[in-house]
Design an enzyme around this catalytic site. Structure first.
Site, PDB file in Angstrom:
ATOM      1  N   SER A 241       0.672  -1.342   0.076  1.00  0.00           N
ATOM      2  CA  SER A 241      -0.035   0.171   0.121  1.00  0.00           C
ATOM      3  C   SER A 241       0.772   1.371   0.037  1.00  0.00           C
ATOM      4  O   SER A 241       0.550   2.240  -0.558  1.00  0.00           O
ATOM      5  CB  SER A 241      -0.922   0.053   1.161  1.00  0.00           C
ATOM      6  N   HIS A 271      -1.825  -8.940   1.959  1.00  0.00           N
ATOM      7  CA  HIS A 271      -1.578  -7.724   2.587  1.00  0.00           C
ATOM      8  C   HIS A 271      -2.663  -7.276   3.679  1.00  0.00           C
ATOM      9  O   HIS A 271      -2.898  -8.221   4.618  1.00  0.00           O
ATOM     10  CB  HIS A 271      -1.426  -6.577   1.655  1.00  0.00           C
ATOM     11  N   HIS A 318       5.989 -12.597   7.383  1.00  0.00           N
ATOM     12  CA  HIS A 318       6.204 -11.105   7.220  1.00  0.00           C
ATOM     13  C   HIS A 318       7.524 -11.175   6.090  1.00  0.00           C
ATOM     14  O   HIS A 318       8.316 -11.920   6.446  1.00  0.00           O
ATOM     15  CB  HIS A 318       6.468 -10.257   8.259  1.00  0.00           C
ATOM     16  N   ARG A 327       2.962  -4.677  16.941  1.00  0.00           N
ATOM     17  CA  ARG A 327       1.635  -4.394  16.704  1.00  0.00           C
ATOM     18  C   ARG A 327       0.747  -5.445  17.470  1.00  0.00           C
ATOM     19  O   ARG A 327      -0.318  -5.261  17.701  1.00  0.00           O
ATOM     20  CB  ARG A 327       1.307  -3.935  15.268  1.00  0.00           C
ATOM     21  N   ASP A 373      -2.163  -8.482  11.853  1.00  0.00           N
ATOM     22  CA  ASP A 373      -3.551  -8.979  11.222  1.00  0.00           C
ATOM     23  C   ASP A 373      -3.911 -10.264  12.125  1.00  0.00           C
ATOM     24  O   ASP A 373      -5.139 -10.385  12.124  1.00  0.00           O
ATOM     25  CB  ASP A 373      -3.318  -9.399   9.703  1.00  0.00           C
TER      26      ASP A 373
HETATM   27  C1  LIG Z   1       3.320 -12.099   4.635  1.00  0.00           C
HETATM   28  C2  LIG Z   1       3.895 -13.142   3.563  1.00  0.00           C
HETATM   29  C3  LIG Z   1       3.252 -12.643   2.002  1.00  0.00           C
HETATM   30  C4  LIG Z   1       5.325 -12.819   3.317  1.00  0.00           C
HETATM   31  O1  LIG Z   1       5.849 -13.400   2.187  1.00  0.00           O
HETATM   32  P1  LIG Z   1       7.224 -14.046   2.023  1.00  0.00           P
HETATM   33  O2  LIG Z   1       8.168 -12.617   2.379  1.00  0.00           O
HETATM   34  O3  LIG Z   1       7.156 -14.438   0.387  1.00  0.00           O
HETATM   35  O4  LIG Z   1       7.463 -15.000   3.109  1.00  0.00           O
HETATM   36  P2  LIG Z   1       8.423 -16.165   2.932  1.00  0.00           P
HETATM   37  O5  LIG Z   1       9.835 -15.709   2.360  1.00  0.00           O
HETATM   38  O6  LIG Z   1       8.740 -16.561   4.489  1.00  0.00           O
HETATM   39  O7  LIG Z   1       7.832 -17.400   2.332  1.00  0.00           O
HETATM   40  C5  LIG Z   1       8.683 -18.827   2.061  1.00  0.00           C
HETATM   41  C6  LIG Z   1       7.687 -19.779   2.053  1.00  0.00           C
HETATM   42  O8  LIG Z   1       6.829 -19.946   2.835  1.00  0.00           O
HETATM   43  C7  LIG Z   1       5.429 -19.742   2.812  1.00  0.00           C
HETATM   44  N1  LIG Z   1       4.756 -18.988   3.808  1.00  0.00           N
HETATM   45  C8  LIG Z   1       5.157 -17.701   4.442  1.00  0.00           C
HETATM   46  N2  LIG Z   1       3.978 -17.382   5.306  1.00  0.00           N
HETATM   47  C9  LIG Z   1       3.225 -18.565   5.349  1.00  0.00           C
HETATM   48  C10 LIG Z   1       2.184 -18.734   6.558  1.00  0.00           C
HETATM   49  N3  LIG Z   1       1.715 -17.733   7.065  1.00  0.00           N
HETATM   50  N4  LIG Z   1       1.677 -19.968   6.302  1.00  0.00           N
HETATM   51  C11 LIG Z   1       2.074 -20.880   5.193  1.00  0.00           C
HETATM   52  N5  LIG Z   1       3.030 -20.739   4.455  1.00  0.00           N
HETATM   53  C12 LIG Z   1       3.827 -19.519   4.509  1.00  0.00           C
HETATM   54  C13 LIG Z   1       5.496 -19.013   1.585  1.00  0.00           C
HETATM   55  O9  LIG Z   1       4.190 -19.082   0.953  1.00  0.00           O
HETATM   56  C14 LIG Z   1       6.539 -19.146   0.758  1.00  0.00           C
HETATM   57  O10 LIG Z   1       6.274 -20.556   0.241  1.00  0.00           O
HETATM   58  P3  LIG Z   1       6.770 -21.089  -1.140  1.00  0.00           P
HETATM   59  O11 LIG Z   1       8.219 -21.092  -1.048  1.00  0.00           O
HETATM   60  O12 LIG Z   1       6.427 -22.440  -1.556  1.00  0.00           O
HETATM   61  O13 LIG Z   1       6.006 -20.185  -2.161  1.00  0.00           O
HETATM   62  C15 LIG Z   1       3.563 -14.553   3.917  1.00  0.00           C
HETATM   63  O14 LIG Z   1       4.026 -14.469   4.815  1.00  0.00           O
HETATM   64  C16 LIG Z   1       2.098 -14.858   4.047  1.00  0.00           C
HETATM   65  O15 LIG Z   1       1.533 -15.205   3.131  1.00  0.00           O
HETATM   66  N6  LIG Z   1       1.366 -14.627   5.355  1.00  0.00           N
HETATM   67  C17 LIG Z   1       0.015 -15.210   5.527  1.00  0.00           C
HETATM   68  C18 LIG Z   1      -0.649 -13.702   4.944  1.00  0.00           C
HETATM   69  C19 LIG Z   1      -0.795 -12.550   6.004  1.00  0.00           C
HETATM   70  O16 LIG Z   1      -0.618 -12.650   7.098  1.00  0.00           O
HETATM   71  N7  LIG Z   1      -0.310 -11.420   5.345  1.00  0.00           N
HETATM   72  C20 LIG Z   1      -0.151 -10.231   5.978  1.00  0.00           C
HETATM   73  C21 LIG Z   1       1.152  -9.665   6.149  1.00  0.00           C
HETATM   74  S1  LIG Z   1       1.385  -8.235   7.289  1.00  0.00           S
END
Ligand SMILES: CC(C)(COP(=O)(O)OP(=O)(O)OC[C@H]1O[C@@H](n2cnc3c(N)ncnc32)[C@H](O)[C@@H]1OP(=O)(O)O)[C@@H](O)C(=O)NCCC(=O)NCCS
Length: 442
Positions: A241, A271, A318, A327, A373
């Site tokens: 955002s 997000h 994250h 938070r 969240d």
């Molecule tokens: C926030 C987020 C998008 C960050 O993504 P990122 O920087 O790519 O995270 P990572 O580098 O740790 O990801 C590595 C792997 O772990 C997975 N992973 C990360 N968080 C995960 C979670 N909460 N549950 C399951 N798998 C997760 C990713 O999908 C990725 O899998 P892949 O290699 O098979 O594609 C991710 O942690 C997520 O999807 N979280 C859940 C949604 C959420 O809470 N979003 C709000 C963020 S403030």
């Protein structure tokens, strides 16, 4: 508003002179190297932006102009008889770079009270959407309809000196922030309360008035809104955002266009939409397990099921943070104080114990800890705000503080149009073979 603007401009002039000096001496210094994998993987770990309002430390969490969440909870002015920081103070801090006095905060409150009028055509635009439309669709529609009021767009069309861009952007940012609670509350009451709208109370603070217009008169919900609006406001510049708002602003799109774009990014499930996903996921778990207080073992099994279905556990992980999000901790503190016996809130705390070891055991997740969240929805449900599709609108109202403060800085510092170089895999392959190709975009 003149005083605030004058004070801001004096600060910004000093900052601009300092940056000019820094770049004159050090502009060609290298700050890092870019690996091929980074350009395929969301530019993670690549520094490419300057955002003055806040900095995200992977271990400690967010710092707003150097102040951590516990510090702002302690140092920012509170409402009369309140304990939570007023978001007006957070906005002042991130915009001006210094802690506000009680008087500064009262001044910000009165500016936003005076500028909060929303023209009727905005409500008409929202009303034109079917009730089934997602609240974020209504929110972005409302912001876009409000764009007719942009001072920047009008003054740009008349022709204006580049040096003055920041001035109408400042006005637009303040107008927009002032009006968003009314738009958000209008959406909530339209979609969920039979269009039984509640008029603003011009005597209340910004978040208190939002609580009032949503339909809450008790003080502890107002306090929750003050905390919520403060802690969701800013998370440095690279999140979707904030980055989107900044990017669109670099094309000199006015603040309304920028915020609408940023809010479309916030509406993504990875997000800001994650806050609705968390509560949806917990409600589904309760239903499937037929209990409103699942045990830690039951939660662990349910997490395994979620993962086995190829889904993410919402509220965990994250892109930058590597510890429990402060938070989350701040909201946990609010829960312990106001509703320690609430079963949903307790479930959030049990999930906090069950999930990290499971995510850790997968070996690929960089951060197994909860983010903001994971907690926010449970506090809202406690007060009866169960309509989880609305949660991202609340996040968006808060996020406007950070992205608008940053946009004012972008224009006062005359940041240019953003245009990183992109390459094709074809070009990458030729580069890997040693061919002379323009991979650096020089
Ligand atoms: C926030 C987020 C998008 C960050 O993504 P990122 O920087 O790519 O995270 P990572 O580098 O740790 O990801 C590595 C792997 O772990 C997975 N992973 C990360 N968080 C995960 C979670 N909460 N549950 C399951 N798998 C997760 C990713 O999908 C990725 O899998 P892949 O290699 O098979 O594609 C991710 O942690 C997520 O999807 N979280 C859940 C949604 C959420 O809470 N979003 C709000 C963020 S403030």
């Amino acid at each position: 508003m003149g005083i605030l603007k004058d004070r801001f401009k004096a600060k910004a002039d000093a900052a601009a002179a300092e940056i000019k000096e820094i770049l004159k001496e050090n502009g060609t210094k290298k700050i890092g190297e870019v690996q091929l994998s980074q350009i395929y993987q969301g530019m993670r770990g690549m520094t490419g932006l300057v955002t003055e309002t806040s900095y995200l430390d992977p271990q400690e969490g967010i710092r707003f102009r150097g102040y951590s969440i516990p510090e702002i909870q302690e140092k920012l002015p509170k409402a009369k008889n309140g304990n939570e920081p007023l978001p007006e103070g957070l906005f002042y801090l991130i915009l001006m770079g210094e802690l506000p006095t009680e008087e500064d905060v009262a001044h910000a409150t009165s500016i936003w009270q005076r500028r909060s009028h929303v023209p009727n055509h905005v409500f008409a635009a929202i009303d034109a959407l079917p009730l089934t439309a997602h609240p974020m669709t209504m929110f972005v529609t409302g912001i876009m309809a409000l764009q007719t009021e942009s001072n920047f767009a009008k003054r740009y069309a008349q022709g204006m000196n580049k040096k003055d861009y920041w001035d109408p952007v400042f006005d637009d940012a303040m107008d927009l922030i002032a009006r968003l609670p009314r738009i958000g509350a209008y959406i909530y009451r339209r979609k969920y309360k039979n269009s039984d709208h509640i008029q603003p109370n011009g005597l209340l603070d910004w978040a208190g008035n939002l609580a009032h217009m949503l339909g809450y008169s008790d003080e502890s919900f107002k306090e929750l809104m003050r905390l919520y609006m403060t802690i969701h406001a800013d998370h440095e510049g690279g999140n979707v955002s904030a980055h989107t708002t900044h990017l669109v602003g670099s094309a000199l799109s006015d603040p309304y266009l920028c915020l609408a774009a940023g809010m479309n990014g916030l509406a993504g499930p990875l997000h800001g939409l994650a806050n609705q996903e968390v509560i949806k996921w917990i409600f589904e778990m309760q239903k499937e397990l037929n209990t409103d207080l699942p045990t830690k073992d039951q939660i662990a099994d349910y997490v395994q099921k979620t993962l086995s279905e190829g889904k993410v556990v919402p509220g965990y992980g994250h892109a930058v943070l590597r510890k429990t999000d402060p938070r989350f901790t701040a909201q946990m503190g609010f829960g312990k104080k106001h509703m320690p016996d609430d079963k949903l809130v307790q479930t959030v705390w049990n999930i906090y114990e069950a999930v990290p070891p499971i995510l850790q055991s997968l070996g690929k997740i960089k951060n197994p800890w909860p983010n903001v969240d994971a907690h926010s929805g449970s506090l809202l449900v406690h007060y009866g705000l169960k309509e989880y599709e609305f949660y991202t609108v609340l996040f968006g109202i808060s996020r406007s503080l950070g992205v608008m403060a940053s946009l004012i800085w972008d224009r006062v510092l005359s940041f240019p149009i953003e245009r990183p170089k992109s390459v094709t895999t074809e070009l990458v392959k030729r580069w890997l073979k040693g061919e002379e190709v323009d991979i650096w975009g020089e």
